[in-house]
Design a protein around this motif. Structure first.
Motif, PDB file in Angstrom:
ATOM      1  N   GLY A 215       0.902  -1.203   0.004  1.00 37.93           N
ATOM      2  CA  GLY A 215       0.040   0.053   0.001  1.00 37.93           C
ATOM      3  C   GLY A 215       0.820   1.292   0.097  1.00 37.93           C
ATOM      4  N   PHE A 216       0.251   2.439  -0.063  1.00 32.87           N
ATOM      5  CA  PHE A 216       0.952   3.732  -0.195  1.00 32.87           C
ATOM      6  C   PHE A 216       1.480   4.219   1.108  1.00 32.87           C
ATOM      7  CE2 PHE A 216      -1.606   3.760  -4.122  1.00 32.87           C
ATOM      8  CZ  PHE A 216      -0.742   3.612  -4.977  1.00 32.87           C
ATOM      9  N   GLY A 217       0.750   3.702   2.197  1.00 34.05           N
ATOM     10  CA  GLY A 217       1.176   3.953   3.457  1.00 34.05           C
ATOM     11  C   GLY A 217      -0.029   4.626   4.101  1.00 34.05           C
ATOM     12  N   ASN A 218       0.099   4.820   5.647  1.00 35.72           N
ATOM     13  CA  ASN A 218      -0.724   5.272   6.531  1.00 35.72           C
ATOM     14  C   ASN A 218      -0.410   6.564   7.001  1.00 35.72           C
ATOM     15  OD1 ASN A 218      -2.719   3.375   6.071  1.00 35.72           O
ATOM     16  ND2 ASN A 218      -1.537   2.146   7.831  1.00 35.72           N
ATOM     17  N   ASP A 219       0.663   7.406   6.621  1.00 40.62           N
ATOM     18  CA  ASP A 219       0.929   8.708   7.064  1.00 40.62           C
ATOM     19  C   ASP A 219       0.150   9.535   6.203  1.00 40.62           C
ATOM     20  OD1 ASP A 219       2.402   8.411   4.543  1.00 40.62           O
ATOM     21  OD2 ASP A 219       4.275   8.680   5.327  1.00 40.62           O
ATOM     22  N   PHE A 220       0.556  10.755   6.157  1.00 43.12           N
ATOM     23  CA  PHE A 220      -0.306  11.894   5.438  1.00 43.12           C
ATOM     24  C   PHE A 220       0.008  11.854   3.896  1.00 43.12           C
ATOM     25  CE2 PHE A 220      -0.617  16.316   3.806  1.00 43.12           C
ATOM     26  CZ  PHE A 220      -1.940  16.458   4.329  1.00 43.12           C
ATOM     27  N   LEU A 221       1.145  11.475   3.507  1.00 43.89           N
ATOM     28  CA  LEU A 221       1.571  11.516   2.220  1.00 43.89           C
ATOM     29  C   LEU A 221       0.884  10.195   1.395  1.00 43.89           C
ATOM     30  CD1 LEU A 221       3.051  12.385  -0.379  1.00 43.89           C
ATOM     31  CD2 LEU A 221       4.927  11.022   0.263  1.00 43.89           C
ATOM     32  N   GLY A 222       0.593   8.975   2.461  1.00 44.22           N
ATOM     33  CA  GLY A 222       0.002   7.881   1.952  1.00 44.22           C
ATOM     34  C   GLY A 222      -1.260   8.166   1.830  1.00 44.22           C
ATOM     35  N   LEU A 223      -1.948   9.046   2.473  1.00 42.83           N
ATOM     36  CA  LEU A 223      -3.352   9.129   2.439  1.00 42.83           C
ATOM     37  C   LEU A 223      -3.677  10.120   1.459  1.00 42.83           C
ATOM     38  CD1 LEU A 223      -4.188   9.849   6.219  1.00 42.83           C
ATOM     39  CD2 LEU A 223      -4.932   7.689   4.962  1.00 42.83           C
ATOM     40  N   LEU A 224      -2.777  10.827   1.183  1.00 41.68           N
ATOM     41  CA  LEU A 224      -2.956  11.704  -0.327  1.00 41.68           C
ATOM     42  C   LEU A 224      -2.942  10.814  -1.593  1.00 41.68           C
ATOM     43  CD1 LEU A 224      -0.747  15.008   0.633  1.00 41.68           C
ATOM     44  CD2 LEU A 224      -3.477  14.931   0.721  1.00 41.68           C
ATOM     45  N   ILE A 225      -2.066  10.129  -1.498  1.00 41.33           N
ATOM     46  CA  ILE A 225      -1.831   9.429  -2.723  1.00 41.33           C
ATOM     47  C   ILE A 225      -3.050   8.502  -3.057  1.00 41.33           C
ATOM     48  CG2 ILE A 225      -0.425   7.699  -3.955  1.00 41.33           C
ATOM     49  CD1 ILE A 225       2.072   8.662  -2.184  1.00 41.33           C
TER      50      ILE A 225
END
Length: 443
Positions: A215-225
C-alpha cells in the motif's frame, strides 16, 4: 417458453437481484464508508461481514457486566460502554500516538548536540526549525531530514517573497507580458517544490508496483496518494491538489510548531517561576522517562503555559476569509466577494475581552480551561482559527510542543540571554526577527 421455464427465470432473476442488494448493503457500503474514513486518517475496528461490530460489542458488554466493579469509583465508562472505551484507547488519536516516537527521537538528537554547549548561549528558534522539519518529514511524509530540509528551504523563501509583495496591488494580465524578479523566483520555487513532492510520490508508487509494499502507507502522504488514485472521479485528488496539500501541511505543520515552541521557551526563560512549576509537573508525571501520550494529557500547568503563549504570541497573526454570497452578520449585510481579515493577535490582546492585564503573562487565566478564560466567548481565543476552516495541524503542533518542552525541562534550566532583542514580526507565522537567545544550565 412454458410456465416452468418462466418461473425458473423469474426466480433466478429475483435471487440475483436479492444477492446484489444484499452484497451492496452488507459488503459494498460498509467497505466504502470504512475506506472513506481511512483516507482521512480515521481508524476503527475492522468491519465483520454482515455482523459489523455487533458481535464484538456483545462480547465486550458480556465481559463487563459479568462482575461488579472492583471498587467504588465514578469511572464507569469501561463498564457502561466497554466497547467504546476499548476502541478509543486503541484507535483514538492514532496518528498522534504514532508520532511520539519520531518526535522523541528527533528531540533526543537535538539535545545530544546541545551537550557540547552547556553553559553557553544558544539560539533556539533556528534549533527548533531544524527539529520541527525533521519531525514533519518523518511522521507525515516518511522522508529523511535532508529531503525535508530542501522543501522547507524553498517554502521559507517562497513565504518571504509572498510576505514582501502582500500589499502590492497586481495589475490584471500584466504578469503574462512582464514578470518581476520576485514573480520569476516564486515560480521557480513553486516548480522546485512540485518536483520534490512528485519524487516522493513516485517512490511510493514504485514500491507498490514492484511488490515491495502492499500500500501507499498510512501517513499523510500515503493518504493523499490514495485520494489521488481514487477510482471515484468525484473524490479523486488532482496532482495540483496533492502538491498543494503537501505544501500546506509541510509549512503549517512545521512553522506553527516552530513558532509556538520558540515563544514558549522565551516566556519561560523570562518567567522562571513558571518554568520551575512546569518542570516539577513534568517530573511528577514522567520522572526521568521520555513523555508518552497518556502523560501529556495530564500536564495541566504546561497546558496553561502553552495556551497563554498562544494568546500572547499566536503563530498566525491574522487570517483572511472571502464571502462567497451576501450574508447578514448581526446588523451588517456583507456583500459577495468581500474579503474579511480576522486579526487573531488583536483579539488576543484586546483588554475588553481579557482585562487590563491583557499584556501580562498569566497562565493562571486558563486554570479552569479555555471557556472560563474567555468568559465563554469562543471567538476570543482562536490561535488556530475556528470552525470548519480551523488549522488541521492544531493537535499536531501542541502535542509536539509539549513533548519537546517536557524533554528540555527534564535536562535544562534556561534564562534569557542579555543579547536577545525583542522583535516579533510576521512572515506567514510569527517569528523572532533576530532569533531567541537563551543560556542553557544543565540540571
Amino acid at each position: 417458453m412454458d410456465s416452468t421455464a418462466r418461473l425458473l427465470i423469474f426466480l433466478a432473476g429475483s435471487l440475483t437481484l436479492f444477492l446484489l442488494k444484499f452484497l451492496h448493503k452488507y459488503w459494498w457500503i460498509p467497505f466504502k464508508i470504512q475506506r472513506a474514513l481511512s483516507l482521512q486518517g480515521i481508524k476503527g475496528p475492522p468491519y465483520e461481514f454482515i455482523h459489523g461490530n455487533n458481535k464484538a460489542s456483545t462480547r465486550f458488554r458480556y465481559e463487563a457486566l459479568s462482575k461488579p466493579m472492583a471498587s467504588l469509583t465514578h469511572n464507569i465508562v469501561p463498564r457502561v460502554i466497554p466497547q467504546i472505551h476499548s476502541w478509543i484507547n486503541t484507535y483514538g488519536d492514532d496518528d498522534l500516538h504514532n508520532m511520539n516516537p519520531a518526535v522523541i527521537a528527533s528531540v533526543e538528537t537535538m539535545l545530544e548536540k546541545w551537550k557540547g554547549r552547556e553553559g553557553e548561549e544558544i539560539e533556539v528558534f533556528n534549533e527548533f526549525r531544524l527539529l520541527t522539519s525533521e519531525v514533519i518529514s518523518r511522521t507525515a511524509f516518511g522522508s529523511n531530514y535532508l529531503e525535508g530540509k530542501k522543501i522547507f528551504d524553498m517554502l521559507t523563501k517562497l513565504a518571504i517573497l509572498v510576505s514582501r509583495n502582500y500589499f502590492k496591488t497586481p495589475i490584471p494580465g500584466i504578469s503574462k507580458i512582464w514578470k518581476t524578479a520576485d514573480e520569476i523566483e516564486s515560480e521557480k520555487l513553486a516548480n522546485g517544490i512540485h518536483d520534490c513532492v512528485m519524487e516522493m510520490v513516485k517512490r511510493r508508487e514504485k514500491k507498490v508496483e514492484t511488490g515491495e509494499a502492499d500500500g501507499f502507507g498510512n501517513d499523510f502522504l500515503g493518504l493523499l496518494i490514495n485520494a489521488y488514485r481514487d477510482s471515484d472521479e468525484k473524490n479523486r485528488f488532482s496532482i495540483e491538489d496533492l502538491v498543494d496539500e503537501c505544501k500546506t501541511f509541510y509549512f503549517a505543520g512545521q512553522e506553527t510548531t516552530n513558532s509556538l515552541l520558540a515563544w514558549t521557551i522565551l516566556v519561560l526563560a523570562i518567567h522562571t517561576k513558571w518554568q520551575e512549576k512546569t518542570r516539577q509537573e513534568v517530573f511528577e508525571v514522567f520522572g526521568d522517562q521520555n513523555p508518552n501520550s497518556e502523560g501529556i494529557a495530564k500536564l495541566k500547568i504546561m497546558n496553561m503555559v502553552v495556551n497563554e503563549t498562544l494568546r500572547l504570541y499566536s503563530p498566525v497573526a491574522a487570517v483572511i476569509r472571502q464571502i462567497k454570497k451576501e450574508v447578514r452578520l448581526g446588523k451588517l449585510v456583507l456583500p459577495a466577494n468581500l474579503e474579511i481579515l480576522i486579526p487573531i493577535i488583536a483579539l488576543h490582546h484586546d483588554p475588553q475581552l481579557w482585562g487590563d492585564d491583557v499584556h501580562l503573562f498569566k497562565p493562571e487565566r486558563f486554570v479552569e480551561g479555555i471557556a472560563s478564560a474567555t468568559k465563554y466567548n469562543s471567538a476570543a481565543f482562536i490561535p488556530f482559527s475556528m470552525g470548519p476552516r480551523s488549522c488541521v495541524g492544531m493537535s499536531f503542533a501542541t502535542t509536539e510542543t509539549k513533548v519537546a518542552l517536557s524533554m528540555i525541562l527534564q535536562r535544562y534550566a534556561f534564562t534569557l540571554s542579555p543579547t536577545y532583542v525583542h522583535a516579533p514580526f510576521p512572515v506567514i507565522t510569527l517569528q523572532p526577527q533576530h532569533g531567541i537567545q537563551v543560556m542553557l544550565h544543565p540540571l
